[in-house]
Design an enzyme around this catalytic site. Structure first.
Site, PDB file in Angstrom:
ATOM      1  N   CYS A  74       0.831  -1.207   0.000  1.00 27.39           N
ATOM      2  CA  CYS A  74       0.000   0.000   0.000  1.00 27.39           C
ATOM      3  C   CYS A  74       0.870   1.264   0.000  1.00 27.39           C
ATOM      4  CB  CYS A  74      -0.916  -0.019   1.234  1.00 27.39           C
ATOM      5  SG  CYS A  74      -2.036   1.388   1.276  1.00 27.39           S
ATOM      6  N   CYS A  78       0.340   4.943   7.025  1.00 29.79           N
ATOM      7  CA  CYS A  78      -0.282   4.729   8.345  1.00 29.79           C
ATOM      8  C   CYS A  78       0.721   4.013   9.264  1.00 29.79           C
ATOM      9  CB  CYS A  78      -1.563   3.903   8.190  1.00 29.79           C
ATOM     10  SG  CYS A  78      -2.638   4.523   6.870  1.00 29.79           S
ATOM     11  N   CYS A  81       0.465   0.275  10.331  1.00 31.47           N
ATOM     12  CA  CYS A  81       0.012  -0.752   9.380  1.00 31.47           C
ATOM     13  C   CYS A  81       1.127  -1.590   8.745  1.00 31.47           C
ATOM     14  CB  CYS A  81      -0.824  -0.102   8.273  1.00 31.47           C
ATOM     15  SG  CYS A  81      -1.545  -1.371   7.189  1.00 31.47           S
ATOM     16  N   CYS A 118     -16.428  -9.482   5.879  1.00 32.47           N
ATOM     17  CA  CYS A 118     -15.841  -8.167   5.592  1.00 32.47           C
ATOM     18  C   CYS A 118     -14.588  -8.315   4.733  1.00 32.47           C
ATOM     19  CB  CYS A 118     -15.507  -7.473   6.911  1.00 32.47           C
ATOM     20  SG  CYS A 118     -14.778  -5.853   6.648  1.00 32.47           S
ATOM     21  N   CYS A 149     -19.573  -6.497   4.027  1.00 28.89           N
ATOM     22  CA  CYS A 149     -18.889  -5.280   4.458  1.00 28.89           C
ATOM     23  C   CYS A 149     -17.615  -5.184   3.640  1.00 28.89           C
ATOM     24  CB  CYS A 149     -18.560  -5.383   5.949  1.00 28.89           C
ATOM     25  SG  CYS A 149     -17.596  -3.982   6.560  1.00 28.89           S
ATOM     26  N   CYS A 209     -19.545   1.779   9.134  1.00 29.16           N
ATOM     27  CA  CYS A 209     -18.769   1.120  10.188  1.00 29.16           C
ATOM     28  C   CYS A 209     -17.528   1.989  10.358  1.00 29.16           C
ATOM     29  CB  CYS A 209     -18.399  -0.298   9.746  1.00 29.16           C
ATOM     30  SG  CYS A 209     -17.259  -1.112  10.893  1.00 29.16           S
ATOM     31  N   ARG A 281     -17.752  -2.782  18.339  1.00 30.66           N
ATOM     32  CA  ARG A 281     -16.969  -4.000  18.084  1.00 30.66           C
ATOM     33  C   ARG A 281     -15.624  -3.986  18.817  1.00 30.66           C
ATOM     34  NH1 ARG A 281     -16.558  -4.816  12.336  1.00 30.66           N
ATOM     35  NH2 ARG A 281     -18.691  -5.522  12.563  1.00 30.66           N
TER      36      ARG A 281
HETATM   37  N1  SAM Z   1      -6.651   0.342   3.240  1.00 28.29           N
HETATM   38  C1  SAM Z   1      -7.940   0.655   3.719  1.00 28.29           C
HETATM   39  C2  SAM Z   1      -7.926   1.813   4.690  1.00 28.29           C
HETATM   40  O1  SAM Z   1      -6.914   2.042   5.336  1.00 28.29           O
HETATM   41  O2  SAM Z   1      -8.944   2.476   4.804  1.00 28.29           O
HETATM   42  C3  SAM Z   1      -8.657  -0.516   4.343  1.00 28.29           C
HETATM   43  C4  SAM Z   1      -7.913  -1.506   5.196  1.00 28.29           C
HETATM   44  S1  SAM Z   1      -7.151  -0.877   6.662  1.00 28.29           S
HETATM   45  C5  SAM Z   1      -6.057  -2.176   7.120  1.00 28.29           C
HETATM   46  C6  SAM Z   1      -8.489  -0.880   7.826  1.00 28.29           C
HETATM   47  C7  SAM Z   1      -8.225  -0.437   9.225  1.00 28.29           C
HETATM   48  O3  SAM Z   1      -7.507  -1.433   9.935  1.00 28.29           O
HETATM   49  C8  SAM Z   1      -7.386   0.804   9.463  1.00 28.29           C
HETATM   50  O4  SAM Z   1      -8.095   1.986   9.277  1.00 28.29           O
HETATM   51  C9  SAM Z   1      -6.994   0.649  10.921  1.00 28.29           C
HETATM   52  O5  SAM Z   1      -7.973   1.267  11.742  1.00 28.29           O
HETATM   53  C10 SAM Z   1      -7.010  -0.865  11.121  1.00 28.29           C
HETATM   54  N2  SAM Z   1      -5.650  -1.377  11.368  1.00 28.29           N
HETATM   55  C11 SAM Z   1      -4.675  -1.543  10.466  1.00 28.29           C
HETATM   56  N3  SAM Z   1      -3.555  -2.010  11.027  1.00 28.29           N
HETATM   57  C12 SAM Z   1      -3.817  -2.151  12.344  1.00 28.29           C
HETATM   58  C13 SAM Z   1      -3.055  -2.578  13.461  1.00 28.29           C
HETATM   59  N4  SAM Z   1      -1.775  -2.932  13.340  1.00 28.29           N
HETATM   60  N5  SAM Z   1      -3.642  -2.602  14.670  1.00 28.29           N
HETATM   61  C14 SAM Z   1      -4.933  -2.235  14.802  1.00 28.29           C
HETATM   62  N6  SAM Z   1      -5.706  -1.804  13.786  1.00 28.29           N
HETATM   63  C15 SAM Z   1      -5.149  -1.753  12.570  1.00 28.29           C
HETATM   64  C1  DTB Z   2     -11.210  -2.512  11.646  1.00 27.46           C
HETATM   65  O1  DTB Z   2     -11.583  -1.520  12.294  1.00 27.46           O
HETATM   66  N1  DTB Z   2     -10.347  -3.419  12.084  1.00 27.46           N
HETATM   67  C2  DTB Z   2     -10.101  -4.415  11.070  1.00 27.46           C
HETATM   68  C3  DTB Z   2     -11.113  -4.033   9.969  1.00 27.46           C
HETATM   69  N2  DTB Z   2     -11.642  -2.799  10.445  1.00 27.46           N
HETATM   70  C4  DTB Z   2     -10.720  -4.020   8.577  1.00 27.46           C
HETATM   71  C5  DTB Z   2      -8.686  -4.510  10.630  1.00 27.46           C
HETATM   72  C6  DTB Z   2      -7.719  -4.823  11.715  1.00 27.46           C
HETATM   73  C7  DTB Z   2      -6.385  -5.019  11.095  1.00 27.46           C
HETATM   74  C8  DTB Z   2      -5.351  -5.461  12.067  1.00 27.46           C
HETATM   75  C9  DTB Z   2      -4.027  -5.612  11.438  1.00 27.46           C
HETATM   76  C10 DTB Z   2      -3.947  -6.665  10.369  1.00 27.46           C
HETATM   77  O2  DTB Z   2      -4.418  -7.802  10.573  1.00 27.46           O
HETATM   78  O3  DTB Z   2      -3.344  -6.400   9.328  1.00 27.46           O
HETATM   79 FE1  SF4 Z   3      -2.778   1.222   3.404  1.00 25.60          FE
HETATM   80 FE2  SF4 Z   3      -2.666   0.055   5.753  1.00 25.60          FE
HETATM   81 FE3  SF4 Z   3      -3.115   2.653   5.620  1.00 25.60          FE
HETATM   82 FE4  SF4 Z   3      -5.019   0.922   4.786  1.00 25.60          FE
HETATM   83  S1  SF4 Z   3      -4.258   1.159   6.866  1.00 25.60           S
HETATM   84  S2  SF4 Z   3      -4.325   2.791   3.743  1.00 25.60           S
HETATM   85  S3  SF4 Z   3      -3.721  -0.715   3.991  1.00 25.60           S
HETATM   86  S4  SF4 Z   3      -1.245   1.617   4.964  1.00 25.60           S
END
Ligand code: SAM
Ligand code: DTB
Ligand code: SF4
Length: 335
Positions: A74, A78, A81, A118, A149, A209, A281
């Site tokens: 990506c 973030c 992430c 989802c 979702c 959500c 959740r």
């Molecule tokens: N890429 C899209 C976005 O960022 O909107 C969708 C997928 S993204 C992984 C969805 C959500 O997962 C993020 O907004 C964040 O709140 C959560 N998330 C990602 N990595 C995480 C982590 N290491 N721990 C907890 N929540 C995480």
């Molecule tokens: C949300 O609030 N939590 C989920 C879902 N929406 C997509 C994602 C959590 C991701 C945790 C890190 C991972 O597994 O990559």
């Molecule tokens: Fe990309 Fe992860 Fe950020 Fe979603 S949360 S936009 S997958 S870097």
């Protein structure tokens, strides 16, 4: 263990003067939410649980299973992430799954008891050809009789309508944290971009959500700021995921001081009080959480979990383990 010291914030002894709000007067100030978070733990949990019983089946839990339909690589930054291309984590990039692969996973999730499926993608936002593939997946999952979702990042005008027309029930897009703390975590997209996407989702008649992450080194004030932002969305989201940061090696937030688990429970309680009708959740971070803390989260008003041994790229408790926990607590899956 290095714990977040904000747990030792001054305790406010009387929260009974802070009124509950109705949709016609939905505004929660950050100070009011902070006062909830500062309250004696018993007062806060009692109030949250009272609200919970008023609006929900107190022993019902909604089960959603996640799948990553496009993993890694990506372009965003973030800080939490593992899927951001710029950080060096163990996540292996994977091209978009086929519709068949997704349907097989959804059918297995349904057989295990999940009612919602989802689909997440590591994009800044989808391109038109991605939307076309997603609509195929949504139609196919929907035809299994599951709620759908998707969490695909920022949406451009018109994209939400296309997803909705395919049968998308919920779109997940998180505010992640308070506006004041946001720039510490993400710089490649703005808070307003997220609010604009939520508007697109609402405009298309899709359920929202939207939640955030705690344990990113923020102060209690920032947790109050996040909850106030969510509660003041008009209307507030139907579903509010509260994620505990899953610390992944290689991401900038790896090594952040651990949050006191009771701070997480307090955040759940504040979400329940300020958004009484929402499904709250208990999201990422359950694998690292004791059963006792999870039980407190359910008591504080959480009534939805991710169910299945994987989130997107990180682990989640095995379904058997969750079934044992639910049985122990007398919780049942919501239809
Ligand atoms: N890429 C899209 C976005 O960022 O909107 C969708 C997928 S993204 C992984 C969805 C959500 O997962 C993020 O907004 C964040 O709140 C959560 N998330 C990602 N990595 C995480 C982590 N290491 N721990 C907890 N929540 C995480
Ligand atoms: C949300 O609030 N939590 C989920 C879902 N929406 C997509 C994602 C959590 C991701 C945790 C890190 C991972 O597994 O990559
Ligand atoms: Fe990309 Fe992860 Fe950020 Fe979603 S949360 S936009 S997958 S870097």
């Amino acid at each position: 263990m290095n714990l977040d010291t904000s747990a030792t914030h001054e305790i406010q002894h009387d929260i009974s003067s802070i009124p509950g709000k109705t949709q016609s007067a939905p505004c929660w100030s950050v100070a009011e939410v902070l006062a909830l978070l500062n309250a004696p733990f018993n007062d806060l949990i009692y109030r949250a649980h009272t609200v919970h019983r008023q609006y929900h089946d107190p022993n019902g839990v909604q089960l959603s299973t996640l799948i990553s339909v496009k993993t890694g690589g990506c372009p965003e930054d973030c800080g939490y992430c593992p899927q951001a291309a710029r950080y060096h984590t163990d996540v292996e990039n994977q091209a978009m799954l086929s519709v068949d692969e997704v349907v097989t996973a959804a059918a297995a999730a349904k057989a295990n008891g999940a009612t919602r499926f989802c689909m997440g993608a590591a994009w800044r936002g989808p391109k038109q050809r991605d939307i076309e593939k997603m609509t195929e997946m949504i139609r196919a999952v929907k035809s299994l009789g599951m709620e759908t979702c998707a969490t695909l990042g920022l949406l451009k005008p018109g994209q939400a309508q296309q997803l909705g027309a395919a049968g998308l029930d919920y779109y997940n897009h998180n505010l992640d944290t308070a506006p004041e703390f946001y720039e510490e975590i993400i710089t490649t997209r703005q808070y307003q971009d997220r609010l604009d996407t939520l508007q697109e989702v609402r405009g298309a008649g899709i359920n929202v959500c939207c939640g955030g992450i705690v344990g990113m080194g923020e102060m209690r004030e920032a947790r109050a700021g996040l909850i106030a932002q969510l509660a003041n969305l008009e209307p507030y989201p139907e579903s509010v995921p509260i994620n505990h940061l899953v610390q992944v090696e290689g991401t900038p937030l790896y090594g952040t001081a651990a949050l006191d688990p009771l701070e997480f429970v307090r955040t759940i309680a504040a979400a329940r009080i300020t958004m009484p009708k929402a499904m709250v959740r208990l999201s990422a971070g359950r694998q690292e959480m004791s059963e006792a803390v999870q039980a407190l989260c359910f008591l504080a008003g959480a009534n939805s979990i991710f169910y299945g041994d994987k989130l997107l790229t990180t682990g989640n408790p095995e379904t058997d383990r969750d079934q044992v926990l639910m049985k122990k607590l007398g919780l049942h899956a919501l239809p």
